[in-house]
Design a protein around this motif. Structure first.
Motif, short mmCIF file in Angstrom:
data_model
loop_
_atom_site.label_atom_id
_atom_site.label_comp_id
_atom_site.label_asym_id
_atom_site.label_seq_id
_atom_site.Cartn_x
_atom_site.Cartn_y
_atom_site.Cartn_z
N ALA A 101 -11.30 6.43 -18.87
CA ALA A 101 -10.92 7.11 -17.63
C ALA A 101 -9.63 6.52 -17.06
CB ALA A 101 -12.05 7.00 -16.61
N ALA A 102 -9.52 5.18 -17.14
CA ALA A 102 -8.30 4.53 -16.64
C ALA A 102 -7.09 4.95 -17.47
CB ALA A 102 -8.48 3.01 -16.68
N ARG A 103 -7.27 5.03 -18.79
CA ARG A 103 -6.16 5.43 -19.65
C ARG A 103 -5.77 6.89 -19.38
NH1 ARG A 103 -4.68 3.30 -24.71
NH2 ARG A 103 -5.86 1.47 -24.01
N ALA A 104 -6.75 7.74 -19.14
CA ALA A 104 -6.48 9.15 -18.85
C ALA A 104 -5.68 9.30 -17.56
CB ALA A 104 -7.78 9.95 -18.78
N ARG A 105 -6.04 8.51 -16.55
CA ARG A 105 -5.29 8.57 -15.29
C ARG A 105 -3.86 8.07 -15.49
NH1 ARG A 105 -10.36 6.80 -13.25
NH2 ARG A 105 -9.66 4.62 -13.33
N MET A 106 -3.71 6.99 -16.25
CA MET A 106 -2.40 6.40 -16.46
C MET A 106 -1.49 7.36 -17.23
SD MET A 106 -1.51 2.70 -18.17
CE MET A 106 -2.08 3.19 -19.81
N GLU A 107 -2.07 8.08 -18.21
CA GLU A 107 -1.28 8.99 -19.04
C GLU A 107 -1.25 10.41 -18.49
OE1 GLU A 107 0.53 8.17 -21.44
OE2 GLU A 107 -0.17 6.18 -22.03
N ASP A 108 -1.91 10.63 -17.35
CA ASP A 108 -1.99 11.96 -16.76
C ASP A 108 -2.53 12.97 -17.78
OD1 ASP A 108 -1.77 13.92 -14.79
OD2 ASP A 108 0.29 14.45 -15.36
N ALA A 109 -3.59 12.57 -18.47
CA ALA A 109 -4.20 13.41 -19.50
C ALA A 109 -5.37 14.19 -18.92
CB ALA A 109 -4.68 12.54 -20.67
N GLY A 110 -5.30 15.50 -19.03
CA GLY A 110 -6.39 16.33 -18.51
C GLY A 110 -7.36 16.79 -19.58
N LEU A 111 -7.15 16.32 -20.81
CA LEU A 111 -8.00 16.73 -21.92
C LEU A 111 -8.36 15.52 -22.77
CD1 LEU A 111 -9.25 18.99 -23.74
CD2 LEU A 111 -7.02 19.09 -24.91
N ILE A 112 -9.63 15.38 -23.09
CA ILE A 112 -10.11 14.33 -23.99
C ILE A 112 -10.69 15.00 -25.23
CG2 ILE A 112 -11.61 12.32 -24.25
CD1 ILE A 112 -9.52 12.03 -22.04
N GLY A 137 0.23 22.82 -24.54
CA GLY A 137 0.99 21.85 -23.77
C GLY A 137 0.13 20.88 -22.99
N ALA A 138 -1.21 21.03 -23.07
CA ALA A 138 -2.09 20.11 -22.36
C ALA A 138 -1.90 18.69 -22.89
CB ALA A 138 -3.54 20.55 -22.52
N ARG A 139 -1.89 17.70 -22.00
CA ARG A 139 -1.77 16.30 -22.39
C ARG A 139 -3.17 15.78 -22.73
NH1 ARG A 139 2.84 13.67 -21.05
NH2 ARG A 139 1.75 11.71 -20.58
N ALA A 140 -3.30 15.19 -23.90
CA ALA A 140 -4.64 14.83 -24.37
C ALA A 140 -4.67 13.42 -24.93
CB ALA A 140 -5.10 15.81 -25.45
N ILE A 141 -5.84 12.82 -24.85
CA ILE A 141 -6.14 11.56 -25.52
C ILE A 141 -7.17 11.85 -26.59
CG2 ILE A 141 -7.16 9.26 -25.28
CD1 ILE A 141 -6.08 9.15 -22.45
N VAL A 142 -6.90 11.41 -27.81
CA VAL A 142 -7.83 11.58 -28.92
C VAL A 142 -8.68 10.32 -29.03
CG1 VAL A 142 -8.06 11.88 -31.41
CG2 VAL A 142 -6.31 13.15 -30.15
N VAL A 143 -9.99 10.51 -29.08
CA VAL A 143 -10.93 9.39 -29.11
C VAL A 143 -11.80 9.48 -30.36
CG1 VAL A 143 -12.83 8.26 -27.91
CG2 VAL A 143 -10.98 9.31 -26.60
N TYR A 144 -11.90 8.37 -31.07
CA TYR A 144 -12.79 8.32 -32.24
C TYR A 144 -13.94 7.37 -31.94
CZ TYR A 144 -14.63 7.13 -36.84
OH TYR A 144 -15.47 6.91 -37.90
N PRO A 145 -15.15 7.92 -31.74
CA PRO A 145 -16.33 7.05 -31.55
C PRO A 145 -16.85 6.60 -32.91
CG PRO A 145 -16.93 9.36 -31.23
CD PRO A 145 -15.48 9.34 -31.60
N ASP A 146 -16.57 5.38 -33.29
CA ASP A 146 -16.92 4.86 -34.61
C ASP A 146 -18.39 4.45 -34.62
OD1 ASP A 146 -17.10 3.73 -37.07
OD2 ASP A 146 -15.57 2.18 -36.76
N LEU A 147 -19.19 5.31 -35.25
CA LEU A 147 -20.63 5.05 -35.33
C LEU A 147 -20.99 4.31 -36.61
CD1 LEU A 147 -21.86 8.56 -34.13
CD2 LEU A 147 -21.56 6.50 -32.76
#
Length: 428
Positions: A76-87, A15-25
């Motif tokens: 970080a700003a998006r995580a605060r806005m979405e109340d996401a505690g997991l990246i 149930g953790a709220r998460a943002i998925v990030v893809y670092p395109d190298l």
């Protein structure tokens, strides 16, 4: 002492709220959207609520944080806005990068390897599976004590009369983890020996072994159930199958064969898992025939095939091992896309298009498997006494009886079988 494995799993809640990030190298065969879609699926497979997906183009990876400061501030700003505690980072992070990102983002950070280990930890159902997952997780976690432990500066006193500064907590923790890993490896070696004995027994039988392999969620377990009449867990879920399942099946001209359902592969499969699951994957290495189940309705089916072939090479599967590609999920294609695929499959002798869900094409796959396994068989004429029921039963069990002619007290059988089986019968 609780291990890093247990500590991390306590922090990682459903149930953790998460943002998925893809670092395109750069250099990936998949586009950013496809990578984000797959990683979001991996996260959702263990109950994580994905609230956003972000891709960042990284031209020069930073040793300390991977991403640039501006990208970190945006995240970080998006995580605060979405109340996401997991990246969830779809890539590999060094322990230092992981720690620095957690500090900067004020959130728990997990990379692709850690995420896959979490899934395997939750799905492992057997004692063997749990041993394999714990070993893989401890191997991964041993280099990340700098992040996961908050009491690392504390020192324990010296032992006996020597006194001195003693060992730091992190040194003690690493030593205990090494000891635990050594015990796990010994237990898994016993598993490997036991599997080897079972495999030798099957080879003496001898029954051909057919292994289903493929990308996770390609439909292996659905096809396994269709071929065997079993009820192995088969859901639209990544890594639904972790522990290998063996069942016997009958094929045209073959009385008995062993079908093995295996763990699904994935791109950038953690090396720790490949090593830990080697005992399981030995069923694939020793198989007489591989059925590579592909989800041909998936936009990245070609890249998924390359990933599977890469893992097969890593675990030691010989290039000469016979293979059939089962082009699965035909039911999801229609119109020109379906017609083009069927035309392409017809040009190849190692491809069978099918739908494991509806059963379309499965009979053709069964016939093709039998043809491949009996390709070296020859036709023999065998005459037996009419009362030799055991001999007749052996011929039926190990070959394909094409005809039989009764002549008084004897019966002549026309039978198609492997030369090795005929030699065994002749010297019985």
């Amino acid at each position: 002492m609780s291990t890093g494995f247990e500590r991390d799993r306590d922090e990682f809640s459903r149930g953790a709220r998460a943002i998925v990030v893809y670092p395109d190298l750069g250099g990936s065969s998949r586009d950013a959207d496809a990578r984000l879609e797959e990683t979001a699926g991996l996260a959702e497979a263990i109950g994580v609520v994905v609230v956003d997906r972000m891709a960042f183009r990284i031209r020069t990876p930073r040793a300390a944080t991977l991403m640039g400061s501006g990208q970190i501030e945006e995240l970080a700003a998006r995580a605060r806005m979405e109340d996401a505690g997991l990246i969830v980072v779809d890539g590999s992070l060094s322990p230092i990068q992981q720690r620095n990102l957690e500090t900067a983002l004020e959130a728990k950070v997990i990379d692709r390897t850690g995420l896959i280990l979490e899934i395997f930890g939750e799905r492992a159902a057997t004692a063997e599976g749990r041993l394999q997952v714990e070993l893989a997780h401890l191997d991964y976690q041993s280099g990340r004590l700098v992040r996961s432990w908050t009491h690392l500066e504390r020192q324990r006193g010296g032992f006996g009369f020597l006194g001195g500064p003693g060992e730091t907590q992190i040194e003690a923790d690493r030593r205990l983890i090494r000891d635990r890993m050594a015990r796990l490896r010994r237990e898994l070696e016993q598993v490997t020996r036991t599997r080897g004995l079972h495999r030798e027994r099957r080879q003496r039988a001898p029954w051909p072994v057919i292994a289903l392999v493929g990308y996770t969620n390609a439909g292996k377990s659905t096809l396994f159930n269709r071929l065997t009449g079993s009820h192995v867990m088969a859901e639209d879920l990544l890594f639904a199958t972790l522990d290998p399942t063996l069942r016997q099946i009958a094929l045209p001209g073959i009385d008995k064969a062993i079908l093995s359902d295996t763990v699904g592969f994935v791109s950038e499969l953690p090396t720790q898992l490949v090593a830990a699951f080697k005992a399981t994957l030995e069923e694939v290495v020793s198989a007489d025939l591989l059925i590579h189940v592909r989800d041909v309705a998936h936009p990245d089916t070609a890249a998924q095939k390359a990933d599977v072939e890469g893992v097969l090479t890593d675990v030691g599967v010989a290039e000469t091992t016979p293979r059939i590609e089962a082009w699965n999920k035909l039911d999801l294609l229609s119109g020109d896309a379906r017609e083009e695929l069927l035309v392409e499959a017809a040009r190849r002798d190692d491809v069978i298009p099918l739908s494991a869900l509806t059963g379309e094409g499965v009979d053709a796959l069964i016939r093709h498997i039998a043809e491949r396994l009996t390709a070296g068989h020859q036709r023999y004429s065998v005459t037996l006494d009419a009362g030799d029921g055991a001999g007749a039963a052996w011929l039926h069990a190990h070959g394909e009886v094409l005809a039989q002619d009764v002549d008084g007290a004897s019966i002549t059988y026309e039978v198609r079988m492997a030369p090795s089986d005929y030699e065994r019968f002749a010297t019985r």
